[in-house]
Design an enzyme around this catalytic site. Structure first.
Site, PDB file in Angstrom:
ATOM      1  CB  SER A  63      10.086   6.881   9.419  1.00 53.95           C
ATOM      2  OG  SER A  63       9.747   6.522  10.749  1.00 53.95           O
ATOM      3  CB  SER A  98       9.580   4.645  15.270  1.00 50.78           C
ATOM      4  OG  SER A  98       9.119   5.012  13.991  1.00 50.78           O
ATOM      5  CG  LEU A  99      12.476   7.495  21.444  1.00 54.60           C
ATOM      6  CD1 LEU A  99      13.752   6.708  21.224  1.00 54.60           C
ATOM      7  CD2 LEU A  99      12.796   8.878  21.996  1.00 54.60           C
ATOM      8  CG  HIS A 100       7.018   4.682  19.196  1.00 54.08           C
ATOM      9  ND1 HIS A 100       6.473   5.839  18.718  1.00 54.08           N
ATOM     10  CD2 HIS A 100       7.193   3.881  18.112  1.00 54.08           C
ATOM     11  CE1 HIS A 100       6.319   5.749  17.398  1.00 54.08           C
ATOM     12  NE2 HIS A 100       6.754   4.578  17.002  1.00 54.08           N
ATOM     13  CB  CYS A 139       2.844  -1.358  14.048  1.00 56.60           C
ATOM     14  SG  CYS A 139       2.856  -1.053  12.266  1.00 56.60           S
ATOM     15  CB  CYS A 154       0.827   6.387  11.538  1.00 56.19           C
ATOM     16  SG  CYS A 154       1.281   7.986  10.940  1.00 56.19           S
ATOM     17  CB  CYS A 157       6.909  -4.848   9.024  1.00 54.20           C
ATOM     18  SG  CYS A 157       8.284  -4.008   9.839  1.00 54.20           S
ATOM     19  CB  CYS A 204       2.791   7.475   3.363  1.00 57.78           C
ATOM     20  SG  CYS A 204       3.351   6.347   4.634  1.00 57.78           S
ATOM     21  CB  CYS A 212       6.147  -2.061  16.434  1.00 56.30           C
ATOM     22  SG  CYS A 212       7.818  -1.721  15.856  1.00 56.30           S
ATOM     23  CD  GLU A 272      -3.014  -0.940   2.270  1.00 54.08           C
ATOM     24  OE1 GLU A 272      -4.181  -1.279   2.026  1.00 54.08           O
ATOM     25  OE2 GLU A 272      -2.649  -0.557   3.401  1.00 54.08           O
ATOM     26  CG  ASN A 275      -3.700   6.453  13.592  1.00 52.02           C
ATOM     27  OD1 ASN A 275      -4.552   7.317  13.783  1.00 52.02           O
ATOM     28  ND2 ASN A 275      -2.483   6.741  13.144  1.00 52.02           N
ATOM     29  N   GLY A 289       6.742  -1.684   6.409  1.00 52.45           N
ATOM     30  CA  GLY A 289       8.101  -2.198   6.365  1.00 52.45           C
ATOM     31  C   GLY A 289       9.126  -1.309   7.032  1.00 52.45           C
ATOM     32  CD  GLU A 290      13.363   0.022   9.869  1.00 49.25           C
ATOM     33  OE1 GLU A 290      12.472   0.448  10.622  1.00 49.25           O
ATOM     34  OE2 GLU A 290      14.246   0.757   9.382  1.00 49.25           O
TER      35      GLU A 290
HETATM   36  N1  SAH Z   1       9.427   0.845  10.157  1.00 51.92           N
HETATM   37  C1  SAH Z   1       9.592   2.281  10.073  1.00 51.92           C
HETATM   38  C2  SAH Z   1       8.644   2.905   9.074  1.00 51.92           C
HETATM   39  C3  SAH Z   1       7.196   2.906   9.494  1.00 51.92           C
HETATM   40  S1  SAH Z   1       6.773   4.531   9.809  1.00 51.92           S
HETATM   41  C4  SAH Z   1       9.452   2.883  11.448  1.00 51.92           C
HETATM   42  O1  SAH Z   1       9.098   2.155  12.368  1.00 51.92           O
HETATM   43  O2  SAH Z   1       9.735   4.048  11.640  1.00 51.92           O
HETATM   44  C5  SAH Z   1       5.232   4.403  10.541  1.00 51.92           C
HETATM   45  C6  SAH Z   1       5.152   5.170  11.840  1.00 51.92           C
HETATM   46  O3  SAH Z   1       3.864   4.931  12.415  1.00 51.92           O
HETATM   47  C7  SAH Z   1       6.159   4.671  12.845  1.00 51.92           C
HETATM   48  O4  SAH Z   1       6.591   5.725  13.656  1.00 51.92           O
HETATM   49  C8  SAH Z   1       5.329   3.700  13.628  1.00 51.92           C
HETATM   50  O5  SAH Z   1       5.895   3.409  14.870  1.00 51.92           O
HETATM   51  C9  SAH Z   1       4.033   4.434  13.729  1.00 51.92           C
HETATM   52  N2  SAH Z   1       2.895   3.576  14.033  1.00 51.92           N
HETATM   53  C10 SAH Z   1       2.791   2.254  13.893  1.00 51.92           C
HETATM   54  N3  SAH Z   1       1.577   1.818  14.287  1.00 51.92           N
HETATM   55  C11 SAH Z   1       0.905   2.902  14.689  1.00 51.92           C
HETATM   56  C12 SAH Z   1      -0.410   3.115  15.183  1.00 51.92           C
HETATM   57  N4  SAH Z   1      -1.260   2.105  15.298  1.00 51.92           N
HETATM   58  N5  SAH Z   1      -0.776   4.373  15.480  1.00 51.92           N
HETATM   59  C13 SAH Z   1       0.075   5.412  15.314  1.00 51.92           C
HETATM   60  N6  SAH Z   1       1.320   5.275  14.840  1.00 51.92           N
HETATM   61  C14 SAH Z   1       1.740   4.036  14.545  1.00 51.92           C
END
Ligand code: SAH
Length: 367
Positions: free
Chosen positions: A202, A224-226, A122, A344, A115, A108, A119, A95, A301, A170-171
């Protein structure tokens, strides 16, 4: 089967041409001409290439193709966000999402089908089948979007597809060679010409690859720190067990350009009661001290069966306030395209799910 010329370097195009009998002295010129037609004008048929003689057009058409992947589904959100499901091969789909603003727009782009990182918040991580996209498949996502919004030839100003974010499925740093090759094509000034300043890659934190991104691409970097503690980040982003927070931040500190005007974006998904306290906001600020950065807060999301909920507005505002007071811009990312599962972290597995349920319905009907 015809071979595609999409996703090749100029040198590779020249080599393809040599194999079909284009004389050596003409190779460079022909490769440059093709580049212009493919990436500046978006042409999909050799017959339209008026700088190439009819005979050669026909020879090229006999062996090569510029066709895009088939669009298996196209959806448009109430907010104007558009999502395409591209069929790469039977059962292999990916997608991409176009997010328009008033006077610009971001695409995007996905780097993998599925992937491997899993995570926990995700949706893509719940998908069972994974492979790397080729450079051609990555570039094709950009071509498809430009076709759909009708933005050919590549405008110099006022583009509606102005930015690329490698934030799809994907990463990207687990498919680095293909991502690098694809982005070099996208950035090339004689073609699509989207500058590195308008491209954001990212990563979930593949620390040792970050210096390569700086050296090879010099694009904008998002992390993507989180989470601000390793125990929690291990749980949310299991890749953290391999590259813990300090190692990741050390790689960020040496990202070129971080010293001057370039800022690294730290993405932080807001999960209710999990990572969204003011204490964690303060810890975040302490962690990234000295890095020229901004913090992008992403409201979680939701997706079916997700083990988390989105933080409430007050928690997000309080978190943003702490980060902002410390001198970092802390925008809250507006969710776009949630209604079509395009926001996202919502990508792709929904399509698989839908298709699985469609298959089940079919099987039910057949029984
Ligand atoms: N693999 C890479 C590229 C994906 S970017 C990465 O992790 O950065 C997509 C972004 O959306 C990342 O920051 C990811 O952590 C975030 N993401 C994943 N699931 C999400 C969700 N359910 N709600 C909000 N953000 C999310």
């Amino acid at each position: 089967m015809k071979r595609s010329l999409i996703g090749l370097t100029r040198e590779e195009i020249a080599e393809e041409l040599r194999l079909v009998g284009v004389p050596d002295r003409a190779l460079r010129m022909r490769a440059n001409q093709l580049w212009h037609w493919i990436y500046y004008r978006g042409t999909t048929s050799f017959a339209a290439m008026t700088t190439i003689a009819k005979g050669l057009q026909a020879d090229l058409d006999a062996v090569f193709t510029l066709e895009r992947p088939a669009v298996a589904a196209a959806q448009c959100s109430v907010d104007g966000t558009r999502k395409w499901l591209l069929a790469l091969a039977p059962g292999q789909e990916v997608e991409s999402v176009y997010i328009p603003e008033a006077d610009r727009g971001a695409l995007c782009v996905s780097s993998q089908v599925g992937c491997t990182l899993n995570c926990r918040f995700c949706h893509t991580g719940t998908q069972d089948w994974v492979r790397n996209l080729t450079a051609a498949e990555i570039v094709a996502q950009v071509l498809n979007a430009r076709d759909a919004i009708g933005e050919w030839p590549s405008p110099k100003e006022g583009r509606m597809l102005s930015n690329i974010v490698m934030m799809g499925m994907g990463e990207p740093l687990y498919n680095y060679d293909n991502v690098k090759k694809a982005l070099a094509i996208v950035m090339d000034n004689e073609g699509i010409g989207i500058s590195r300043r308008r491209i954001t890659l990212s990563t979930a934190g593949v620390a040792p690859m970050i210096e390569h991104v700086g050296r090879d691409l010099g694009c904008e970097l998002a992390i993507s720190l989180h989470a601000v503690r390793d125990d929690l980040r291990n749980e949310l982003v299991p890749l953290n067990k391999k590259y813990p927070i300090q190692e990741l931040l050390a790689a960020c500190r040496s990202y070129p350009g971080a010293a001057n005007s370039r800022r690294i974006t730290f993405e932080y998904v807001m999960l209710r009661g999990v990572n969204d306290s003011v204490t964690e906001a303060k810890e975040l600020v302490r962690l990234i001290a000295g890095i020229h950065a901004k913090v992008n807060l992403i409201p979680f999301n939701p997706w079916p069966g997700a083990p988390y909920a989105c933080s409430d507005d007050e928690a997000i505002a309080a978190f943003a306030e702490v980060v902002n007071r410390a001198g970092y811009s802390s925008p809250v990312r507006t969710p776009r395209g949630r209604d079509i599962m395009a926001a996202c972290g919502q990508l792709k597995s929904a399509s698989i799910k839908q298709r699985a349920s469609a298959r089940a319905a079919e099987a039910g009907a057949a029984a």
